[in-house]
Design a protein around this motif. Structure first.
Motif, PDB file in Angstrom:
ATOM      1  N   ASN A  38     -33.491  19.974 -40.090  1.00 61.44           N
ATOM      2  CA  ASN A  38     -34.526  18.912 -40.606  1.00 61.44           C
ATOM      3  C   ASN A  38     -34.257  17.574 -40.155  1.00 61.44           C
ATOM      4  N   VAL A  39     -32.786  17.362 -40.317  1.00 65.10           N
ATOM      5  CA  VAL A  39     -32.493  15.822 -40.064  1.00 65.10           C
ATOM      6  C   VAL A  39     -32.570  15.691 -38.614  1.00 65.10           C
ATOM      7  N   ILE A  40     -32.157  16.465 -37.635  1.00 64.15           N
ATOM      8  CA  ILE A  40     -32.359  16.343 -36.330  1.00 64.15           C
ATOM      9  C   ILE A  40     -33.930  16.203 -36.026  1.00 64.15           C
ATOM     10  N   TYR A  41     -34.907  17.082 -36.615  1.00 65.33           N
ATOM     11  CA  TYR A  41     -36.076  16.683 -36.464  1.00 65.33           C
ATOM     12  C   TYR A  41     -36.704  15.443 -36.913  1.00 65.33           C
ATOM     13  N   ASP A  42     -36.272  15.323 -38.170  1.00 66.72           N
ATOM     14  CA  ASP A  42     -36.752  13.847 -38.553  1.00 66.72           C
ATOM     15  C   ASP A  42     -36.537  12.633 -37.457  1.00 66.72           C
ATOM     16  N   LEU A  43     -35.115  12.710 -36.930  1.00 62.57           N
ATOM     17  CA  LEU A  43     -35.084  11.848 -35.610  1.00 62.57           C
ATOM     18  C   LEU A  43     -35.912  11.750 -34.671  1.00 62.57           C
ATOM     19  N   LEU A  44     -36.104  13.108 -34.100  1.00 65.28           N
ATOM     20  CA  LEU A  44     -36.982  13.376 -33.160  1.00 65.28           C
ATOM     21  C   LEU A  44     -38.475  12.540 -33.298  1.00 65.28           C
ATOM     22  N   LYS A  45     -38.853  12.790 -34.486  1.00 66.93           N
ATOM     23  CA  LYS A  45     -40.281  12.324 -34.807  1.00 66.93           C
ATOM     24  C   LYS A  45     -40.411  10.888 -34.686  1.00 66.93           C
ATOM     25  N   GLU A  46     -39.286   9.996 -34.870  1.00 62.88           N
ATOM     26  CA  GLU A  46     -39.280   8.589 -34.769  1.00 62.88           C
ATOM     27  C   GLU A  46     -39.075   8.242 -33.095  1.00 62.88           C
ATOM     28  N   GLU A  47     -40.120   7.575 -32.826  1.00 64.18           N
ATOM     29  CA  GLU A  47     -40.328   6.987 -31.342  1.00 64.18           C
ATOM     30  C   GLU A  47     -39.302   6.034 -31.181  1.00 64.18           C
ATOM     31  N   LYS A  48     -37.950   6.187 -31.033  1.00 59.79           N
ATOM     32  CA  LYS A  48     -36.989   5.006 -30.911  1.00 59.79           C
ATOM     33  C   LYS A  48     -35.872   5.763 -30.528  1.00 59.79           C
ATOM     34  N   LYS A 169     -37.573   7.548 -17.198  1.00 63.29           N
ATOM     35  CA  LYS A 169     -38.707   7.981 -16.911  1.00 63.29           C
ATOM     36  C   LYS A 169     -39.238   9.394 -17.230  1.00 63.29           C
ATOM     37  N   SER A 170     -38.068  10.134 -17.195  1.00 61.92           N
ATOM     38  CA  SER A 170     -38.326  11.469 -17.870  1.00 61.92           C
ATOM     39  C   SER A 170     -38.569  11.977 -19.210  1.00 61.92           C
ATOM     40  N   SER A 171     -38.029  10.672 -19.814  1.00 65.42           N
ATOM     41  CA  SER A 171     -37.985  10.576 -21.217  1.00 65.42           C
ATOM     42  C   SER A 171     -37.839  11.851 -22.048  1.00 65.42           C
ATOM     43  N   PRO A 172     -36.579  12.119 -21.909  1.00 61.04           N
ATOM     44  CA  PRO A 172     -35.972  13.444 -22.561  1.00 61.04           C
ATOM     45  C   PRO A 172     -35.871  13.395 -24.104  1.00 61.04           C
ATOM     46  N   SER A 173     -36.142  14.229 -24.890  1.00 63.57           N
ATOM     47  CA  SER A 173     -35.885  14.239 -26.418  1.00 63.57           C
ATOM     48  C   SER A 173     -34.600  14.090 -26.625  1.00 63.57           C
ATOM     49  N   LEU A 174     -33.707  14.552 -25.518  1.00 61.56           N
ATOM     50  CA  LEU A 174     -32.292  14.732 -25.722  1.00 61.56           C
ATOM     51  C   LEU A 174     -31.627  14.248 -24.563  1.00 61.56           C
ATOM     52  N   LEU A 175     -30.673  13.218 -24.467  1.00 65.90           N
ATOM     53  CA  LEU A 175     -29.929  12.963 -23.311  1.00 65.90           C
ATOM     54  C   LEU A 175     -28.514  13.702 -23.931  1.00 65.90           C
ATOM     55  N   LEU A 176     -28.307  14.793 -23.049  1.00 69.35           N
ATOM     56  CA  LEU A 176     -26.646  15.394 -23.385  1.00 69.35           C
ATOM     57  C   LEU A 176     -25.939  15.024 -22.410  1.00 69.35           C
ATOM     58  N   ALA A 177     -24.853  14.384 -22.615  1.00 70.08           N
ATOM     59  CA  ALA A 177     -24.042  13.881 -21.524  1.00 70.08           C
ATOM     60  C   ALA A 177     -22.548  14.361 -21.803  1.00 70.08           C
ATOM     61  N   GLY A 178     -21.726  14.468 -20.902  1.00 69.58           N
ATOM     62  CA  GLY A 178     -20.439  15.057 -20.964  1.00 69.58           C
ATOM     63  C   GLY A 178     -19.325  14.289 -20.093  1.00 69.58           C
ATOM     64  N   ASN A 192     -27.851   1.294 -23.606  1.00 67.02           N
ATOM     65  CA  ASN A 192     -28.586   1.957 -24.692  1.00 67.02           C
ATOM     66  C   ASN A 192     -30.161   1.517 -24.715  1.00 67.02           C
ATOM     67  N   ALA A 193     -30.274   0.231 -24.241  1.00 70.06           N
ATOM     68  CA  ALA A 193     -31.878  -0.160 -24.339  1.00 70.06           C
ATOM     69  C   ALA A 193     -32.746   0.293 -23.175  1.00 70.06           C
ATOM     70  N   ALA A 194     -31.726   0.591 -22.160  1.00 73.92           N
ATOM     71  CA  ALA A 194     -32.349   0.731 -20.719  1.00 73.92           C
ATOM     72  C   ALA A 194     -32.855   2.325 -20.688  1.00 73.92           C
ATOM     73  N   LEU A 195     -32.250   3.188 -21.700  1.00 79.89           N
ATOM     74  CA  LEU A 195     -32.351   4.612 -21.319  1.00 79.89           C
ATOM     75  C   LEU A 195     -33.610   5.141 -22.232  1.00 79.89           C
ATOM     76  N   GLY A 196     -34.111   4.234 -23.057  1.00 82.30           N
ATOM     77  CA  GLY A 196     -35.546   4.499 -23.642  1.00 82.30           C
ATOM     78  C   GLY A 196     -35.229   5.187 -24.722  1.00 82.30           C
ATOM     79  N   ASN A 197     -36.507   5.716 -25.392  1.00 86.98           N
ATOM     80  CA  ASN A 197     -36.365   6.486 -26.503  1.00 86.98           C
ATOM     81  C   ASN A 197     -35.663   8.143 -26.568  1.00 86.98           C
ATOM     82  N   GLY A 198     -35.190   8.364 -27.608  1.00 84.05           N
ATOM     83  CA  GLY A 198     -34.669   9.809 -27.837  1.00 84.05           C
ATOM     84  C   GLY A 198     -33.357  10.034 -28.268  1.00 84.05           C
ATOM     85  N   LEU A 199     -32.771  11.150 -28.528  1.00 86.12           N
ATOM     86  CA  LEU A 199     -31.497  11.487 -28.814  1.00 86.12           C
ATOM     87  C   LEU A 199     -30.655  11.278 -27.829  1.00 86.12           C
TER      88      LEU A 199
END
Length: 260
Positions: A38-48, A169-178, A192-199
């Motif tokens: 629920n916590v993760i979904y609440d973050l996803l719903k916010e467009e930031k 441009k791809s506007s992912p819901s999650l950027l998973l980085a390693g 941070n600002a240049a990557l767009g919205n999402g987790l």
């Protein structure tokens, strides 16, 4: 072969809501396992933009002495403790019951939440073959998760603007980085600002684990707080972390006795 997704926890699922507390002036979130989705979904719903941090004891100590990293931590939307020392420290200073997550389990839970709602993911980091194997296994394990892009790590500095543009441009819901990203988590903070919205979530060895090139610590070792033993075999210099660990214990005692 797909990715094993069975999740276990050393704590009982109590239904406690998310709560942000301060441990020796570093913020940490208390999230019960049954509330995590629920916590993760609440973050996803916010467009930031939402940065998620898997906080170890060493990260906490670094946040206390590094202004740049401290700023990144304090501004994060979700700070999840992964060290047993943090859980015991929270209990010692506040009396609160906190929840610790194995990084692999946390990421599986996050990806499951994304897949259930057909959200998207972008993969950044790791060696090319490892990243391709990771994508293959993720597609098998999370068939409804949309992987909208990937780029291997160890890229040249001049490639960064193209990569950042592709992510935005791809506007992912999650950027998973390693690993393989210059400066690790700080790369996310810097852009941070240049990557767009999402987790955004960084975990050093996650692609090696997903590609079955490396095993995550056993649940028995993790639950007992002994996962660091395996890391010491890989890098004996990590044994010297005993000294900052002792220092952390003294800091806790000082806060208990003198700081209200």
């Amino acid at each position: 072969m797909g990715i094993e997704t069975s999740l276990t926890s050393e704590t009982e699922q109590t239904g406690e809501s998310r709560q942000r507390i301060s441990l020796i002036k570093v913020p940490i979130d208390i999230v019960a396992p049954d509330q995590l989705s629920n916590v993760i979904y609440d973050l996803l719903k916010e467009e930031k933009e939402h940065n998620i941090i898997l906080l170890s004891l060493w990260d906490l100590l670094r946040a206390r002495r590094s202004g740049e990293y401290r700023s990144y931590v304090t501004k994060a939307s979700l700070i999840i403790p992964i060290s047993k020392s943090l859980i015991s420290g929270i209990k010692f200073l506040t009396g609160k019951k906190a929840y610790r997550y194995m990084p692999f389990d946390f990421i599986i839970s996050a990806l499951t939440t994304l897949e259930n709602r057909e959200f998207s993911c972008y993969l950044l980091g790791g060696k090319r073959k490892v990243l391709l194997k990771t994508e293959q296994n993720m597609r098998q394990t999370f068939p409804r998760l949309r992987i909208v892009g990937r780029f291997p790590g160890y890229f040249k500095r001049y490639e960064e603007p193209t990569i950042i543009k592709a992510i935005k441009k791809s506007s992912p819901s999650l950027l998973l980085a390693g690993k393989g990203i210059r400066s690790g988590e700080r790369w996310i903070a810097k852009n941070n600002a240049a990557l767009g919205n999402g987790l955004r979530l960084w975990c050093s060895d996650i692609f090696d684990v997903f590609a079955e090139k490396k095993k995550h610590p056993s649940r028995r070792a993790f639950n007992s707080g002994l996962e660091w033993v395996g890391y010491c075999f890989q890098n004996p210099f990590k044994l010297f972390r005993i000294f900052p660990y002792i220092g952390y214990k003294f800091i806790l005692l000082f806060y208990k006795l003198f700081v209200k």
